[in-house]
Design a protein around this motif. Structure first.
Motif, PDB file in Angstrom:
ATOM      1  N   GLU B  61       9.549   0.497   1.998  1.00  0.00           N
ATOM      2  CA  GLU B  61       9.068  -0.571   2.869  1.00  0.00           C
ATOM      3  C   GLU B  61      10.084  -1.708   2.896  1.00  0.00           C
ATOM      4  O   GLU B  61      10.468  -2.211   1.834  1.00  0.00           O
ATOM      5  CB  GLU B  61       7.740  -1.124   2.332  1.00  0.00           C
ATOM      6  N   THR B  91       1.151   2.924   6.575  1.00  0.00           N
ATOM      7  CA  THR B  91       0.085   2.470   5.665  1.00  0.00           C
ATOM      8  C   THR B  91       0.313   3.063   4.270  1.00  0.00           C
ATOM      9  O   THR B  91      -0.411   3.957   3.837  1.00  0.00           O
ATOM     10  CB  THR B  91      -1.288   2.906   6.193  1.00  0.00           C
ATOM     11  N   ARG B  93      -0.158   1.848   1.239  1.00  0.00           N
ATOM     12  CA  ARG B  93      -1.205   1.629   0.233  1.00  0.00           C
ATOM     13  C   ARG B  93      -2.313   2.681   0.334  1.00  0.00           C
ATOM     14  O   ARG B  93      -2.737   3.269  -0.659  1.00  0.00           O
ATOM     15  CB  ARG B  93      -1.791   0.226   0.404  1.00  0.00           C
ATOM     16  N   GLU B  94      -2.759   2.913   1.590  1.00  0.00           N
ATOM     17  CA  GLU B  94      -3.813   3.903   1.815  1.00  0.00           C
ATOM     18  C   GLU B  94      -3.323   5.301   1.462  1.00  0.00           C
ATOM     19  O   GLU B  94      -4.050   6.097   0.854  1.00  0.00           O
ATOM     20  CB  GLU B  94      -4.295   3.869   3.274  1.00  0.00           C
ATOM     21  N   LEU B  96      -1.125   6.088  -0.670  1.00  0.00           N
ATOM     22  CA  LEU B  96      -1.057   6.255  -2.128  1.00  0.00           C
ATOM     23  C   LEU B  96      -2.435   6.580  -2.692  1.00  0.00           C
ATOM     24  O   LEU B  96      -2.601   7.443  -3.548  1.00  0.00           O
ATOM     25  CB  LEU B  96      -0.525   4.960  -2.763  1.00  0.00           C
ATOM     26  N   GLU B  97      -3.435   5.885  -2.120  1.00  0.00           N
ATOM     27  CA  GLU B  97      -4.791   6.127  -2.583  1.00  0.00           C
ATOM     28  C   GLU B  97      -5.240   7.546  -2.269  1.00  0.00           C
ATOM     29  O   GLU B  97      -5.907   8.198  -3.057  1.00  0.00           O
ATOM     30  CB  GLU B  97      -5.748   5.136  -1.910  1.00  0.00           C
ATOM     31  N   TYR B 104       5.511   3.917  -3.717  1.00  0.00           N
ATOM     32  CA  TYR B 104       6.340   3.363  -2.662  1.00  0.00           C
ATOM     33  C   TYR B 104       7.060   2.104  -3.109  1.00  0.00           C
ATOM     34  O   TYR B 104       6.638   1.422  -4.042  1.00  0.00           O
ATOM     35  CB  TYR B 104       5.550   3.156  -1.369  1.00  0.00           C
ATOM     36  N   GLU B 106       8.962  -1.589  -2.238  1.00  0.00           N
ATOM     37  CA  GLU B 106       9.042  -2.687  -1.294  1.00  0.00           C
ATOM     38  C   GLU B 106      10.245  -3.539  -1.677  1.00  0.00           C
ATOM     39  O   GLU B 106      10.499  -3.744  -2.862  1.00  0.00           O
ATOM     40  CB  GLU B 106       7.774  -3.539  -1.374  1.00  0.00           C
ATOM     41  N   TYR B 119       5.318   0.266  -6.286  1.00  0.00           N
ATOM     42  CA  TYR B 119       3.854   0.397  -6.295  1.00  0.00           C
ATOM     43  C   TYR B 119       3.479   1.806  -6.734  1.00  0.00           C
ATOM     44  O   TYR B 119       4.001   2.783  -6.213  1.00  0.00           O
ATOM     45  CB  TYR B 119       3.280   0.094  -4.917  1.00  0.00           C
ATOM     46  N   TYR B 120       2.584   1.863  -7.710  1.00  0.00           N
ATOM     47  CA  TYR B 120       2.128   3.191  -8.162  1.00  0.00           C
ATOM     48  C   TYR B 120       0.725   3.073  -8.721  1.00  0.00           C
ATOM     49  O   TYR B 120       0.174   1.985  -8.853  1.00  0.00           O
ATOM     50  CB  TYR B 120       3.099   3.757  -9.199  1.00  0.00           C
ATOM     51  N   ASN B 121       0.149   4.201  -9.071  1.00  0.00           N
ATOM     52  CA  ASN B 121      -1.194   4.218  -9.643  1.00  0.00           C
ATOM     53  C   ASN B 121      -1.098   4.817 -11.038  1.00  0.00           C
ATOM     54  O   ASN B 121      -0.843   6.017 -11.190  1.00  0.00           O
ATOM     55  CB  ASN B 121      -2.113   5.065  -8.745  1.00  0.00           C
TER      56      ASN B 121
END
Lengths: 271, 674
Positions: B61, B91, B93-94, B96-97, B104, B106, B119-121
């Motif tokens: 991103e 999108t 974030r979505e 990734l969910e 991803y 940024e 960004y990760y979970n």
């Protein structure tokens, strides 16, 4: 000869008693002491079968355990006198002279009769050769040859009982103590045990024997002691006792004695 | 002697013909361990195959130099066992969910710097791995950018970027590393297998004999109770040793196989198995004394049971305690020292662990051997006493209520001594294992959490056995006179403790400073109120609930009051796990327990305990204030007259306190009886 003077055995019983408090019920442990054997003296001579009779819970087993040196008495003592008149007081030596058998003395299920006999024989101090010849002798006497090498757990009740008798005679004791040996056994098996006792009596051995089968004792015993609540309530030959109470069997002697006791107690209460 | 041997023969014959014994003794080590081991290897290789050459999906991103990064990301290298697939999405974030992408990036550019956010979970394993991989890629990118910049400025690349070069040189031999690895696992497995090898025969020869009715037969023999029990002990320890050796061999073969596979995988490992031999032989010697100890313990426990099943229940705590203790092998940085050599179980575990990494001292091994023999002898002595007791051979004996079904327990009972011991063991476990973990994670707060577990455990136990909580925990509002008595008693005790502390500090200077150092460290982080709560209030409530509540409450019902007081104090002293503090905390424990006993209220001792800790904490936090106002309280050099005055004051306070406690007690007694 075995002689006991003033034997007592005290046990403590713990009971839970509910006590009504102000609001809640409170449980309290109460320890009460009681005499399972209460000042018993007795004597048995060689060539004699002495019967100890009484209902369940009279203290027969405890008395015999003390006589057989399995338990210690709270008061009093047991002395043995051997054939030469020597008095034995040492516990180990006493056990050496006693053959003890009861309904509670079970056999090791995973061992064979021969193994048990040789181990017990060796603990009694027999040499290996002595032990072997004694085992052969016993096998012959009790007719055990067909099952002597099988594990005890595979034997029938009668065979197990014979193995148990063999166990208690391996060291040729001078005194036999039998605690309800016929309890729960059928006529044939118990007959063989009674027969064994008679034979040992012939060999001038002392036999002490407890039972609550009165008829059995009547035929077998030279003398009987009747005990109840840990006390001797009557003693003598069966004939004497039957004559004293004008009855034809020992059972009725016991009932008459009980009645007498009850009356005495009531009289005491009234007084 | 001959008689003993014959009896031993009988016990061996009897127990060896039991199928259960054979299964546990032979099948477990010979079949189960290899099976477990190979299954473990299989799973491990499956996991490592799965993670190799895996593709992670990421999206970028706002990345300005996208092309550069993209090539770095998708570059497939041999040493990198992963690569990325760059997906374009609006999108992220979505996505990734919904697990369409794993992570991803940024990017923002400010003041000539590139700022990346990954960004990760963390709850998804792939996402977690992808994030760390991305971090590595960014590091590579950073390196690349640096190099470009240095090159363009005309400086020398090597000396500017890497002015320092360092390299780690591990001096331990390969045997040491491999041994260390093995040393942490083997002791535990072995201890468990020895335990199992001992417990079942022990139960069979004691409770089993009682259940089958052969115990009375055995007693007709002209052998002393000591001979009988020794023959049983010998038989059990023989089996325990055999099972230990079998386990040991099985494990050694497994170990050999591991080394073989390591040799095949990596040629750098050089292992001379012969050098392990002396270690193995010494370990065997230690294991033998240990198996003797375990045998004594398991007989000592199972002899109290009437049936096989009951005995199994009784030995469960033993099994748990020993197993948990043997985890000490997994803790890093704990090595055998003189003190630990005398601690059962721990000493054998650490000895074997040490032997495997070639770190041992002869004196320690000797202490281990002798202490195990010593404990066994104590056990044998106890056994002789227990075995001659007719009540155990023929009659009834108390049992641990915790192993009864709760429905069968009557309301309002008091716990038995085994109950209290079991609770204490649980709390010690909590303290040693969970406590260390919590303290590392949460600092002083963790310590308070662990202590509140004492309260929770005590209350749970009391609830389970339906104890009379008021009576057990002495929950009563104290009379003012008793409270005053308790406080005076504390003042006296505190003075005595202080004087003793001065003496002990001189004798053993290092050991005391540890506590104050720790406190100093927390002082900077926490406020005064927090320190007082954590060091004084929480310990006062929690420790009192356990020691003066459950343990003393149980003991006072079962043994003579003065014995209960002394025993509780001793346990309280031991709980502090330090030789120096044992004396002072033991004395404090004595005063606290006495106060609870005479006042019938735990709140008295809680107040005393809290005051005691508060004053100690304050002297450490505000040494300056105390120096000017109450100099004698913290001075280390005291003159003779000062000592005299202090002792006189202490004695006076103690006498006054005790007499107040005693008099109020008799008043309460009179009221109760009326």
């Amino acid at each position: 000869m075995i002689k006991a003077t003033g034997l007592c055995k005290k046990f403590t019983k713990t009971e839970m008693t509910a006590e009504e408090g102000k609001k809640k019920k409170k449980l309290q442990k109460k320890k009460t002491e009681f005499y399972a054997v209460d000042h018993i003296s007795l004597e048995a001579d060689p060539g004699e079968i002495v019967g100890i009779l009484g209902p369940n819970g009279a203290g027969k087993t405890t008395l015999l355990r003390i006589l057989g040196c399995l338990m210690d008495a709270t008061e009093g003592e047991v002395t043995l006198t051997d054939g030469k008149g020597r008095v034995i007081t040492d516990r180990m030596e006493k056990k050496q002279k006693i053959g003890y058998l009861s309904g509670n003395t079970k056999m090791y299920g995973r061992l064979s009769s021969r193994e048990i006999l040789s181990i017990f024989g060796e603990v009694y101090g027999l040499s290996k050769e002595e032990c072997k010849s004694r085992i052969e002798q016993i096998i012959e006497i009790l007719d055990m040859s067909s099952f002597v090498d099988n594990r005890i757990e595979k034997l029938s009740t009668g065979q197990t009982q014979r193995a148990a008798i063999a166990r208690c005679m391996i060291h040729q004791p001078e005194i036999y103590i039998f605690d309800e040996p016929t309890l729960g056994l059928d006529v044939l098996v118990s007959e063989s045990i009674l027969e064994f006792m008679k034979q040992e009596k012939e060999k001038k051995k002392t036999v002490l024997y407890s039972t609550h089968y009165m008829e059995e004792a009547q035929h077998l015993c030279d003398r009987v002691l009747m005990i109840d609540h840990g006390k001797i309530i009557a003693s003598g030959t069966p004939e004497e006792l039957m004559e004293r109470y004008q009855v034809t069997n020992l059972r009725d002697v016991f009932f008459s004695l009980r009645k007498e006791q009850d009356m005495l107690q009531n009289a005491e209460k009234l007084l | 002697m001959k008689r003993l041997f014959t009896l031993y023969k009988k016990e061996m014959l009897d127990v060896i013909r039991d199928k259960k014994t054979i299964i546990i003794m032979i099948l477990v080590p010979l079949i189960l361990y290899p099976l477990m081991f190979f299954a473990g290897m299989q799973i491990a290789s499956m996991v490592s195959q799965e993670s190799a050459h895996k593709a992670y999906r990421v999206s970028l991103e706002g990345v300005s130099k996208e092309e550069e990064l993209r090539t770095l990301l998708t570059k497939e290298e041999d040493e990198r066992e992963y690569y990325f697939i760059v997906k374009n999405t609006s999108t992220p974030r979505e996505d990734l969910e919904e697990k369409k992408i794993d992570a991803y990036l940024e990017m923002q550019e400010s003041e000539g710097k590139l700022k990346f956010q990954i960004y990760y979970n963390s709850s998804i394993r792939d996402s977690q791995t992808a994030s760390t991989m991305l971090e590595k890629v960014l590091e590579d990118y950073q390196e690349q950018l640096r190099k470009e910049k240095i090159k363009s400025s005309g400086l020398d690349l090597e000396t500017t970027l890497y002015p320092i070069e360092s390299e780690l040189k591990d001096l331990s031999s390969q045997e040491q590393t491999a041994g260390y690895m093995f040393g942490s696992i083997i002791p535990m497995l072995m201890i468990v297998s020895i335990l199992l090898g001992a417990i079942y025969p022990a139960i069979d020869l004691t409770a089993g004999e009682k259940e089958r009715g052969t115990m009375e037969t055995l007693l007709t023999l002209p052998a002393s109770s000591y001979e009988l029990i020794m023959s049983k002990l010998l038989a059990v320890s023989t089996l325990a040793m055999i099972s230990a050796i079998l386990n040991f061999l099985s494990m050694a073969i497994m170990g050999f196989l591991v080394f073989q596979s390591l040799l095949m995988g990596d040629t750098k490992i050089e292992i001379h198995l012969v050098t392990f031999l002396p270690a193995v032989l010494l370990a065997l010697l230690a294991v033998m004394t240990f198996s003797l100890l375990v045998s004594v313990l398991s007989i000592l426990i199972s002899i109290f049971a009437k049936t096989f099943k009951e005995a199994e229940n009784y030995s469960t705590p033993l099994l748990l305690v020993i197993m948990l203790t043997s985890y000490v092998g997994f803790l890093p940085n704990i090595e055998l020292n003189t003190t630990l050599s005398a601690v059962p179980v721990v000493n054998v575990v650490l000895l074997i662990k040490g032997l495997f990494s070639f770190q041992y001292e002869l004196s320690h091994i000797l202490i281990v051997l002798f202490s195990n023999v010593f404990y066994s002898l104590i056990g044998v002595f106890l056994l002789g006493k227990v075995f001659s007791s007719e009540r155990l051979l023929f009659g009834e004996e108390g049992s641990i209520q915790l192993f009864e079904n709760r429905r069968n327990i009557k309301e309002g009972q008091m716990p038995s001594i085994p109950d209290a011991i079991f609770l204490l063991a649980c709390c010690l476990m909590v303290m040693i294992y969970l406590g260390a973990f919590l303290q590392r994670k949460f600092g002083m707060l963790g310590n308070s959490m662990m202590q509140s577990l004492f309260v929770i455990l005590s209350c749970l136990f009391a609830w389970y056995i339906k104890a009379d909580k008021k009576k057990l925990f002495s929950l009563r509002v104290p009379k003012p006179s008793k409270l005053l008595g308790g406080l005076l008693l504390w003042v006296g005790t505190f003075l005595i403790m202080m004087l003793l502390g001065v003496v002990l500090t001189k004798l053993m200077p290092e050991s005391v400073s540890e506590v104050s150092e720790k406190l100093g460290q927390y002082m900077q982080e926490l406020s005064m109120a927090e320190i007082i709560v954590m060091f004084a209030v929480v310990p006062a409530i929690c420790e009192e609930t356990l020691f003066r509540g459950f343990i003393f409450g149980t003991l006072k019902e079962r043994i003579k009051p003065w014995q209960a007081v002394v025993l509780t104090a001793a346990v309280f002293g031991l709980y502090h796990m330090s030789v120096v503090r044992f004396v002072t905390t033991g004395i404090l424990g004595l005063a606290l327990t006495f106060a609870v006993y005479q006042s019938g209220s735990i709140f008295v001792s809680m107040l005393m305990h809290a005051l005691n800790n508060t004053v100690s904490v304050l002297t450490m936090c505000y040494p300056d204030w105390f120096e000017t106002h109450l100099a004698w309280l913290i001075q280390e050099e005291l003159s003779g007259t000062e000592v005299g005055i202090l002792i006189a004051g202490a004695v006076a306070a103690i006498i006054l306190g005790v007499s107040l406690l005693l008099s109020s007690f008799s008043a309460a007694k009179i009221r109760r009886s009326s």
